[in-house]
Design a protein around this motif. Sequence first.
Motif, PDB file in Angstrom:
ATOM      1  N   THR A   1     -65.460  60.376  -6.203  1.00  0.00           N
ATOM      2  CA  THR A   1     -67.076  59.492  -6.658  1.00  0.00           C
ATOM      3  C   THR A   1     -67.230  58.524  -4.846  1.00  0.00           C
ATOM      4  N   TYR A   2     -65.881  58.686  -4.035  1.00  0.00           N
ATOM      5  CA  TYR A   2     -66.235  58.568  -2.901  1.00  0.00           C
ATOM      6  C   TYR A   2     -67.416  59.651  -1.996  1.00  0.00           C
ATOM      7  N   PRO A   3     -68.474  59.264  -1.217  1.00  0.00           N
ATOM      8  CA  PRO A   3     -69.844  60.061  -1.139  1.00  0.00           C
ATOM      9  C   PRO A   3     -69.996  61.196   0.319  1.00  0.00           C
ATOM     10  N   ASN A   4     -68.547  60.848   0.495  1.00  0.00           N
ATOM     11  CA  ASN A   4     -68.886  61.402   2.237  1.00  0.00           C
ATOM     12  C   ASN A   4     -67.728  61.767   2.511  1.00  0.00           C
ATOM     13  N   ILE A   5     -67.515  62.941   2.609  1.00  0.00           N
ATOM     14  CA  ILE A   5     -66.194  64.103   2.766  1.00  0.00           C
ATOM     15  C   ILE A   5     -66.291  65.103   3.205  1.00  0.00           C
ATOM     16  N   GLU A   6     -64.969  65.874   3.562  1.00  0.00           N
ATOM     17  CA  GLU A   6     -65.538  66.978   4.552  1.00  0.00           C
ATOM     18  C   GLU A   6     -64.339  67.720   3.475  1.00  0.00           C
ATOM     19  N   VAL A   7     -63.895  68.552   3.402  1.00  0.00           N
ATOM     20  CA  VAL A   7     -62.672  69.225   3.742  1.00  0.00           C
ATOM     21  C   VAL A   7     -61.772  70.222   4.586  1.00  0.00           C
ATOM     22  N   ILE A   8     -60.808  69.912   4.894  1.00  0.00           N
ATOM     23  CA  ILE A   8     -59.894  71.368   6.109  1.00  0.00           C
ATOM     24  C   ILE A   8     -59.496  71.923   5.187  1.00  0.00           C
ATOM     25  N   LEU A   9     -59.779  73.498   4.952  1.00  0.00           N
ATOM     26  CA  LEU A   9     -58.828  73.654   4.800  1.00  0.00           C
ATOM     27  C   LEU A   9     -57.907  75.225   5.219  1.00  0.00           C
ATOM     28  N   VAL A  10     -56.643  74.122   5.353  1.00  0.00           N
ATOM     29  CA  VAL A  10     -55.969  75.407   6.407  1.00  0.00           C
ATOM     30  C   VAL A  10     -54.916  76.411   6.191  1.00  0.00           C
ATOM     31  N   HIS A  11     -54.824  77.294   5.958  1.00  0.00           N
ATOM     32  CA  HIS A  11     -54.212  79.024   5.734  1.00  0.00           C
ATOM     33  C   HIS A  11     -52.911  79.415   6.446  1.00  0.00           C
ATOM     34  N   ALA A  12     -52.093  78.033   5.534  1.00  0.00           N
ATOM     35  CA  ALA A  12     -50.378  78.619   6.282  1.00  0.00           C
ATOM     36  C   ALA A  12     -49.944  79.595   5.791  1.00  0.00           C
ATOM     37  N   LYS A  13     -50.708  79.828   4.652  1.00  0.00           N
ATOM     38  CA  LYS A  13     -49.984  82.053   4.109  1.00  0.00           C
ATOM     39  C   LYS A  13     -50.505  82.567   5.427  1.00  0.00           C
ATOM     40  N   GLY A  14     -51.926  82.131   6.833  1.00  0.00           N
ATOM     41  CA  GLY A  14     -51.886  83.629   7.088  1.00  0.00           C
ATOM     42  C   GLY A  14     -53.055  84.235   6.675  1.00  0.00           C
ATOM     43  N   GLN A  15     -52.983  85.788   7.525  1.00  0.00           N
ATOM     44  CA  GLN A  15     -54.211  86.238   7.272  1.00  0.00           C
ATOM     45  C   GLN A  15     -54.391  86.659   5.763  1.00  0.00           C
ATOM     46  N   GLU A  16     -53.889  87.046   4.981  1.00  0.00           N
ATOM     47  CA  GLU A  16     -53.732  87.497   3.826  1.00  0.00           C
ATOM     48  C   GLU A  16     -53.969  86.462   3.018  1.00  0.00           C
TER      49      GLU A  16
ATOM     50  N   LEU B   1     -72.693  52.386  -9.522  1.00  0.00           N
ATOM     51  CA  LEU B   1     -73.095  52.526 -10.519  1.00  0.00           C
ATOM     52  C   LEU B   1     -71.945  52.388 -11.859  1.00  0.00           C
ATOM     53  N   ILE B   2     -70.799  52.750 -11.281  1.00  0.00           N
ATOM     54  CA  ILE B   2     -70.366  53.035 -12.617  1.00  0.00           C
ATOM     55  C   ILE B   2     -69.297  52.080 -12.735  1.00  0.00           C
ATOM     56  N   ALA B   3     -69.432  50.750 -11.582  1.00  0.00           N
ATOM     57  CA  ALA B   3     -68.755  49.422 -11.815  1.00  0.00           C
ATOM     58  C   ALA B   3     -69.571  48.972 -12.839  1.00  0.00           C
ATOM     59  N   GLU B   4     -71.055  49.305 -12.955  1.00  0.00           N
ATOM     60  CA  GLU B   4     -72.223  48.608 -13.150  1.00  0.00           C
ATOM     61  C   GLU B   4     -72.037  48.741 -14.894  1.00  0.00           C
ATOM     62  N   ILE B   5     -71.454  50.030 -15.387  1.00  0.00           N
ATOM     63  CA  ILE B   5     -71.383  50.477 -16.598  1.00  0.00           C
ATOM     64  C   ILE B   5     -70.100  49.833 -17.240  1.00  0.00           C
ATOM     65  N   ILE B   6     -69.043  49.741 -16.447  1.00  0.00           N
ATOM     66  CA  ILE B   6     -67.541  49.180 -16.570  1.00  0.00           C
ATOM     67  C   ILE B   6     -67.791  47.317 -17.138  1.00  0.00           C
ATOM     68  N   ASN B   7     -68.742  46.811 -16.057  1.00  0.00           N
ATOM     69  CA  ASN B   7     -68.875  45.527 -16.492  1.00  0.00           C
ATOM     70  C   ASN B   7     -70.271  45.644 -18.047  1.00  0.00           C
TER      71      ASN B   7
ATOM     72  N   VAL C   1     -70.533  57.366 -16.549  1.00  0.00           N
ATOM     73  CA  VAL C   1     -70.497  57.243 -17.965  1.00  0.00           C
ATOM     74  C   VAL C   1     -69.116  57.377 -18.067  1.00  0.00           C
ATOM     75  N   ILE C   2     -68.830  58.681 -17.796  1.00  0.00           N
ATOM     76  CA  ILE C   2     -67.784  59.685 -17.971  1.00  0.00           C
ATOM     77  C   ILE C   2     -66.862  58.964 -17.172  1.00  0.00           C
ATOM     78  N   GLU C   3     -67.133  58.687 -15.979  1.00  0.00           N
ATOM     79  CA  GLU C   3     -65.601  58.452 -15.043  1.00  0.00           C
ATOM     80  C   GLU C   3     -65.754  56.724 -15.322  1.00  0.00           C
ATOM     81  N   ALA C   4     -66.613  55.687 -15.690  1.00  0.00           N
ATOM     82  CA  ALA C   4     -66.565  54.062 -16.019  1.00  0.00           C
ATOM     83  C   ALA C   4     -65.305  54.818 -17.927  1.00  0.00           C
ATOM     84  N   VAL C   5     -65.583  55.434 -18.376  1.00  0.00           N
ATOM     85  CA  VAL C   5     -64.918  55.098 -19.836  1.00  0.00           C
ATOM     86  C   VAL C   5     -63.182  55.844 -19.039  1.00  0.00           C
ATOM     87  N   ARG C   6     -63.381  56.785 -18.696  1.00  0.00           N
ATOM     88  CA  ARG C   6     -61.993  56.835 -18.228  1.00  0.00           C
ATOM     89  C   ARG C   6     -61.055  56.224 -17.333  1.00  0.00           C
TER      90      ARG C   6
END
Length: 541
Positions: free
Chosen positions: A277-292, A103-109, A138-143
């Motif tokens: 805008t990529y639709p299939n993502i997982e986030v791995i948050l590593v607690h490098a600070k430890g228990q705090e 959709l973003i590509a069509e809007i840019i066109n 549209v916001i992302e296309a304009v950006r």
Amino acid sequence: MENLLVPYQATKKITGNRVLVFAPHPDDEVFGCGGAIMLHVEQQIPVRVIIVTNGSYGISPEKESDYIHQRQQESIIAASILGYGNPVFWQYRDRELYYGEKLIAEIINAIHETKADLVYTPSVYEIHPDHRALGMAVIEAVRRCANTIQLALYEIGQPIRPNLLLDISDLATRKMEAMGCFTSQNAKQRYDLDIAALNRYRTYTLPTEVTAAEAYLLTNTEELAGDPLQLYQSEHARQQKKRFTLDPEDLPLVSVIIRSMDRPTLSDALDSVALQTYPNIEVILVHAKGQEHSTVGNWCGRFPLREKLSAEPLHRSAAANNGLDAAKGDYLIFLDDDDWFMPHHIARLKMELDRYHSAVAAYSAIQCIDESGKEVNRYADDFDPIQLRIENYIPIHAALFKRTVLDKGARFDEKLSLCEDWDFWLQVMENGEFRFVSEVGAIYSTVKGQGSGIRENKVDTQQAMITIYKKWMPRWNDEVIWRIFEYARLKKKFEKQQKEVIRQKQEIIALNEKITAFVSSSSWRITHPLRVFRRFFNRSG
């Protein structure tokens, strides 16, 4: 101070030379910005209206074709009242509009085709999912547009907090006539009366002579490029609760690994992932600070988030390996909690890897900013395997890489506490080529004493680099080693030539200064007649 929240004056026009209006359904173009369209037409400014979906949700298959035709005719008749010509119909299915690259590509066109410098779209605060998805796209296309474009977000089903109110008092009757054309919708609910009431309500903070106004939230390309999160501060939480799905396509999973020291900037880093805008993502948050380390929940926008806990603090290499062990994606990318991605970052890198199947990694240019948000540097070097063996020029969050490099043994060297990313890229490079995307894809914070990649101790950095050289030199063949030294030799020769050029320029400047001083001297002026006489005598002879 109320005028900081809502305008207390109305304007008579929104400036633009070519106007493009995006409407999610037939009727939204009139309900949302019908007054603005008429004002543009009065100023003889060309207006193109694109109606994106067919508006046929809930209609039985046997009646759908006639219903779609009816709704299109209603918009065509309303267009004749507004005076802009005929709308364009894109024919997406109602309630099947998704925020994503297609959709973003069509809007840019469409923006490029119309050469629009003013674009209208529904706000991202709208209730209807098609309205929200179109507004975000549209916001992302304009950006992304290279030239400056002004963007006006309008309201229909959900009031916005506007920064501009447009006086349409003289046009309210004509707008009401145009809204009356949508008999199929007004038969269900008097939307025309609702919008007329909304336009009247918008005069609440305006002078008494203003009897109708349309509300807009104006932004532009530069503002969006500088802060792509600005329109989403409150929208993120709402989408997170609803788990709003933006793209149904089944694409390979990308794992975003965040090594977090629980900095205050972590929320910005997570928001930048949520806006991808990529639709299939997982986030791995590593607690490098430890228990705090504080917990953040199970979702990053619409993407699942898993926290990798640690009883003890982890240095950067160990934290990175913990993230790699937990990640399930076919593609992986790192992000430190004081940096952030631009919305297109992962999609663009994945697209580059799709184009070049032999590549194992793709990386983008990176903009470095200081505490004021000012650019202080930029990583934007094209891929050079010899240069990468000499020094690292690829920040950790610049590159998306394939899981295949992990299957072949690439891991972070936990003996390294600095330059561990450079050592990792050398391992990745052993398995294939890198591709470079010249567009800036992410931001690198260089705030003193806070940046995860800032190395203030030059001695420690030098020792880490020496350790890596000792590790890799035995693995490189004679040709590679020769090219490294040849690279250094040519660089030294180039620097020597540059110094000679600078020396010659300085000599020229000094001579010019002497000539100027001599010509300006009294002796030069006194002897001027003698020089004239001599030239005359020489010509006569």
